[in-house]
Motif scaffolding. Sequence first.
Motif, PDB file in Angstrom:
ATOM      1  N   ARG A 201     -20.112 -13.249 -16.093  1.00 28.73           N
ATOM      2  CA  ARG A 201     -18.870 -12.767 -16.706  1.00 28.73           C
ATOM      3  C   ARG A 201     -17.718 -12.788 -15.700  1.00 28.73           C
ATOM      4  NH1 ARG A 201     -19.875  -9.928 -21.599  1.00 28.73           N
ATOM      5  NH2 ARG A 201     -21.763 -10.845 -22.471  1.00 28.73           N
ATOM      6  N   ARG A 260     -14.684 -17.474 -22.605  1.00 31.93           N
ATOM      7  CA  ARG A 260     -13.553 -16.962 -23.383  1.00 31.93           C
ATOM      8  C   ARG A 260     -13.983 -16.615 -24.808  1.00 31.93           C
ATOM      9  NH1 ARG A 260     -11.132 -20.997 -20.230  1.00 31.93           N
ATOM     10  NH2 ARG A 260     -11.090 -22.565 -21.895  1.00 31.93           N
ATOM     11  N   GLU A 263     -15.697 -13.261 -24.530  1.00 26.68           N
ATOM     12  CA  GLU A 263     -14.720 -12.194 -24.290  1.00 26.68           C
ATOM     13  C   GLU A 263     -13.902 -11.882 -25.541  1.00 26.68           C
ATOM     14  OE1 GLU A 263     -13.945 -12.788 -19.505  1.00 26.68           O
ATOM     15  OE2 GLU A 263     -12.704 -13.906 -20.942  1.00 26.68           O
TER      16      GLU A 263
END
Length: 310
Positions: A201, A260, A263
Amino acid sequence: MRILVVGAGAVGGYFGGRMALAGQDVTFLVREARANELAENGLVIKSPKGEARLSNVKTVLSARIDGPYDLVLLSCKAYDLEAAMDSFAPAVGPATTILPMLNGMRHLDVLGERFGKENILGGVCLIAATLDASKAIVQMTDMHAIVFGELDGAARPRGDAIAAALRTGGFDVDVTDAIVQQMWEKWVFLATLAGSTCLFRASVGAILGAPGGEAAMRALFDECAAVAASHGHAMRAPFEQRSRTMLFAPGSALTASMLRDIENGLRTEGDHVLGDLLARRKQDRAAGATPSMLELAYTHVKAYEARHAR
């Protein structure tokens, strides 16, 4: 040349939009909501090369496709491939060429089974782009290229015709006799980048700055490269050097689009980018039961997807 671009997202919208702005006959196959957005706002590209806006965007819904196209440019997410094939099937005739720009290799088999291998090209797109909150296409670097070729490496007249149409868009275009090799190489790079940045991450630079981070990334890259080599596509020296330079650059802010997606709480291409490569690794007896960074990265993404599904 009559060109159908499947979708008008960051990738298809960028390349299709550039060609349409240059006067090519480009139609975007979209859903009704996206068609309405494009009719109201046009197709907007924000780029280091300047902003461009395409008004009067030609769109079509699947049910209203009126016959075969010469070229189908396919840039959907891997998990949408089956639905995408259903949607553009009415646009495929005996002389239609399909140029997919998906990552990995499995989609070539799926498309070939549905539409015939002779109608499928191999392709790689090189671009960092996304859609912003207003659905404008934002190109994040000045890199924009499409590399394609026949899967058997032969030169055919359609390659020159397709390249000529693509080049009107002003982006870089290369026709190669080694497209399968280049697809494998991009796959190795992407699986390393996606696997590591998702697992930790963090960006490349942050991983490299963490204890054990560089060793973990190098192990993942070497493992992915070994899978490619075991399938007859060992990394060529120039590609390997470029990849290592990008993947092991101290302080780099580079991340994968898959991170992305995580997230932002979205679906990922984990099965296509990591899972399929892992399945091919397990076919290689030489790999044995050695510890697998690839398996750990894939398990991490699948655990996220299970939680996301709940």
